[in-house]
Design an enzyme around this catalytic site. Sequence first.
Site, PDB file in Angstrom:
ATOM      1  N   HIS A  83       7.904 -24.899 -18.269  1.00  0.00           N
ATOM      2  CA  HIS A  83       7.208 -25.249 -18.340  1.00  0.00           C
ATOM      3  C   HIS A  83       5.652 -25.703 -19.208  1.00  0.00           C
ATOM      4  CE1 HIS A  83       7.245 -20.576 -17.632  1.00  0.00           C
ATOM      5  NE2 HIS A  83       6.740 -20.218 -16.721  1.00  0.00           N
ATOM      6  N   ASP A  99       4.692 -16.152 -13.192  1.00  0.00           N
ATOM      7  CA  ASP A  99       5.104 -15.906 -14.261  1.00  0.00           C
ATOM      8  C   ASP A  99       4.004 -15.990 -15.147  1.00  0.00           C
ATOM      9  OD1 ASP A  99       7.022 -18.154 -14.212  1.00  0.00           O
ATOM     10  OD2 ASP A  99       5.911 -18.159 -16.021  1.00  0.00           O
ATOM     11  N   GLY A 105      -0.309 -19.819  -0.841  1.00  0.00           N
ATOM     12  CA  GLY A 105      -0.705 -21.486  -1.455  1.00  0.00           C
ATOM     13  C   GLY A 105      -1.203 -22.947  -0.478  1.00  0.00           C
ATOM     14  N   ASP A 153       4.622 -24.718  -8.855  1.00  0.00           N
ATOM     15  CA  ASP A 153       4.970 -24.154  -9.646  1.00  0.00           C
ATOM     16  C   ASP A 153       6.060 -23.079  -8.599  1.00  0.00           C
ATOM     17  OD1 ASP A 153       5.453 -22.023 -12.594  1.00  0.00           O
ATOM     18  OD2 ASP A 153       6.450 -22.384 -11.473  1.00  0.00           O
ATOM     19  N   SER A 154       6.863 -23.736  -7.841  1.00  0.00           N
ATOM     20  CA  SER A 154       7.702 -22.623  -7.333  1.00  0.00           C
ATOM     21  C   SER A 154       8.925 -21.857  -7.498  1.00  0.00           C
ATOM     22  CB  SER A 154       7.395 -23.009  -5.879  1.00  0.00           C
ATOM     23  OG  SER A 154       8.068 -23.737  -5.783  1.00  0.00           O
ATOM     24  N   THR A 155       8.979 -20.967  -6.024  1.00  0.00           N
ATOM     25  CA  THR A 155      10.603 -20.976  -6.168  1.00  0.00           C
ATOM     26  C   THR A 155      11.358 -21.921  -5.524  1.00  0.00           C
ATOM     27  OG1 THR A 155       9.723 -19.398  -4.784  1.00  0.00           O
ATOM     28  CG2 THR A 155      10.782 -18.016  -6.116  1.00  0.00           C
ATOM     29  N   ASP A 156      12.284 -21.669  -5.014  1.00  0.00           N
ATOM     30  CA  ASP A 156      12.641 -22.583  -4.718  1.00  0.00           C
ATOM     31  C   ASP A 156      12.675 -22.489  -2.604  1.00  0.00           C
ATOM     32  OD1 ASP A 156      15.949 -21.216  -5.331  1.00  0.00           O
ATOM     33  OD2 ASP A 156      15.163 -22.663  -6.776  1.00  0.00           O
ATOM     34  N   PRO A 162       8.934 -17.852   1.372  1.00  0.00           N
ATOM     35  CA  PRO A 162       7.792 -18.279   1.421  1.00  0.00           C
ATOM     36  C   PRO A 162       7.175 -19.947   0.157  1.00  0.00           C
ATOM     37  CG  PRO A 162       8.115 -16.190  -0.011  1.00  0.00           C
ATOM     38  CD  PRO A 162       9.104 -16.469   0.966  1.00  0.00           C
TER      39      PRO A 162
HETATM   40  N1  SAM Z   1      10.465 -21.325 -12.934  1.00  0.00           N
HETATM   41  C1  SAM Z   1      10.273 -21.229 -11.558  1.00  0.00           C
HETATM   42  C2  SAM Z   1      11.529 -22.518 -10.708  1.00  0.00           C
HETATM   43  O1  SAM Z   1      11.352 -23.099 -10.677  1.00  0.00           O
HETATM   44  O2  SAM Z   1      12.405 -21.390  -9.689  1.00  0.00           O
HETATM   45  C3  SAM Z   1      10.011 -20.585 -10.585  1.00  0.00           C
HETATM   46  C4  SAM Z   1       8.558 -18.988 -11.219  1.00  0.00           C
HETATM   47  S1  SAM Z   1       6.856 -18.653 -10.430  1.00  0.00           S
HETATM   48  C5  SAM Z   1       7.458 -17.074 -11.033  1.00  0.00           C
HETATM   49  C6  SAM Z   1       7.712 -18.991  -8.840  1.00  0.00           C
HETATM   50  C7  SAM Z   1       6.279 -17.563  -8.311  1.00  0.00           C
HETATM   51  O3  SAM Z   1       6.188 -18.530  -6.327  1.00  0.00           O
HETATM   52  C8  SAM Z   1       6.775 -16.643  -7.532  1.00  0.00           C
HETATM   53  O4  SAM Z   1       5.971 -16.069  -8.207  1.00  0.00           O
HETATM   54  C9  SAM Z   1       6.522 -16.729  -5.920  1.00  0.00           C
HETATM   55  O5  SAM Z   1       6.261 -15.802  -5.651  1.00  0.00           O
HETATM   56  C10 SAM Z   1       5.747 -17.705  -6.223  1.00  0.00           C
HETATM   57  N2  SAM Z   1       5.560 -18.249  -4.260  1.00  0.00           N
HETATM   58  C11 SAM Z   1       6.101 -18.916  -3.542  1.00  0.00           C
HETATM   59  N3  SAM Z   1       6.163 -19.192  -2.510  1.00  0.00           N
HETATM   60  C12 SAM Z   1       4.919 -19.311  -2.237  1.00  0.00           C
HETATM   61  C13 SAM Z   1       3.868 -19.676  -2.058  1.00  0.00           C
HETATM   62  N4  SAM Z   1       3.812 -19.669  -0.395  1.00  0.00           N
HETATM   63  N5  SAM Z   1       2.191 -19.472  -2.274  1.00  0.00           N
HETATM   64  C14 SAM Z   1       1.956 -19.225  -3.624  1.00  0.00           C
HETATM   65  N6  SAM Z   1       2.860 -18.869  -4.413  1.00  0.00           N
HETATM   66  C15 SAM Z   1       4.362 -18.801  -4.012  1.00  0.00           C
END
Ligand code: SAM
Length: 289
Positions: free
Chosen positions: A65, A89, A141, A159-162, A166
């Site tokens: 973070h 988070d 997003g 700060d997204s997932t892989d 989505p």
């Molecule tokens: N630190 C983590 C990592 O590096 O993998 C990321 C943490 S954060 C919880 C990732 C967030 O991205 C998830 O809550 C997920 O729902 C969100 N996410 C994924 N695709 C998205 C999109 N198209 N728009 C907005 N949020 C999205």
Amino acid sequence: MDSTQWFTEEWAEQGSAISLKTVQILHSEQSPFQRIDIWETETFGTLMTLDGLVMVTSRDNFIYHEMLSHPALYAHENPQSVLIIGGGDCGTLREVLRHKEVQHAVQVELDERVTRVAEIYFPELCASNHDPRARFHFLDGIQWLKDAPDESYDVILIDSTDPVGPAEGLFAEEFYAQCHRALRVGGVLAGQTESPLFHLPILQRVHRSLKAVGFAAIKTLQFPQCTYPSGWWSVTMAQKSGDLQLIRSENPAHWNDIETRYYTPEIHRAAMALPRYVTRVLAEQPPTT
Ligand code: SAM
């Protein structure tokens, strides 16, 4: 039989995995977008996984973070308006709001359940959620940036997932083009860009896309993140008409105005030093089409 339970995340294509000793599972649900699990672990505090992949642990989330937020914010002259894509988070939002220059922090997280679960199990990450500068939207997003007015943000943090499901579109050239358009002059984008060891092709593609849409300076920062694939992670920053040389936290006026645990101006500079094999790949010219 050993009563100890283990959570394991396998990286099958890499032939490796990570395991954390768990005490018990605290919560489990299927949201409209993903499976959300919360574990109590023996030595990493609370663990959140999404679709079985580590997102945050109490013990080591501060590294990620801080490195996603502070380099970008300190690379900007006056980061008043910040957009966070993802970040459910709320740990990134907390770091952003520690900067007194920030007047508005808009978080656009696809899955409201991630934030509601984090509010229960990671209250320390959600400590700034009631800050009057914070705004929450539970939307895609990608669509948010398509709809964003020109030059509406100083900093955009992804700060997204892989890059699957989505989140795949959050690593696409079209998305970066929308970010470039939505940033003000001198604006800074920073996004998590996976592992320099396991995912170098993704990192290369991100650099090429950011350059193709017109970002003037592009820098990747690397840092340890033991609960993510390979234990080594990256954030890539890009600036619209700027050289990413400013590190405002080096100015004595800014020393320790934010009590960080990992980020320092020295770490900011050092993290931009990349291994030779990485710089070589990032310097390769894209094939001519
Ligand atoms: N630190 C983590 C990592 O590096 O993998 C990321 C943490 S954060 C919880 C990732 C967030 O991205 C998830 O809550 C997920 O729902 C969100 N996410 C994924 N695709 C998205 C999109 N198209 N728009 C907005 N949020 C999205």
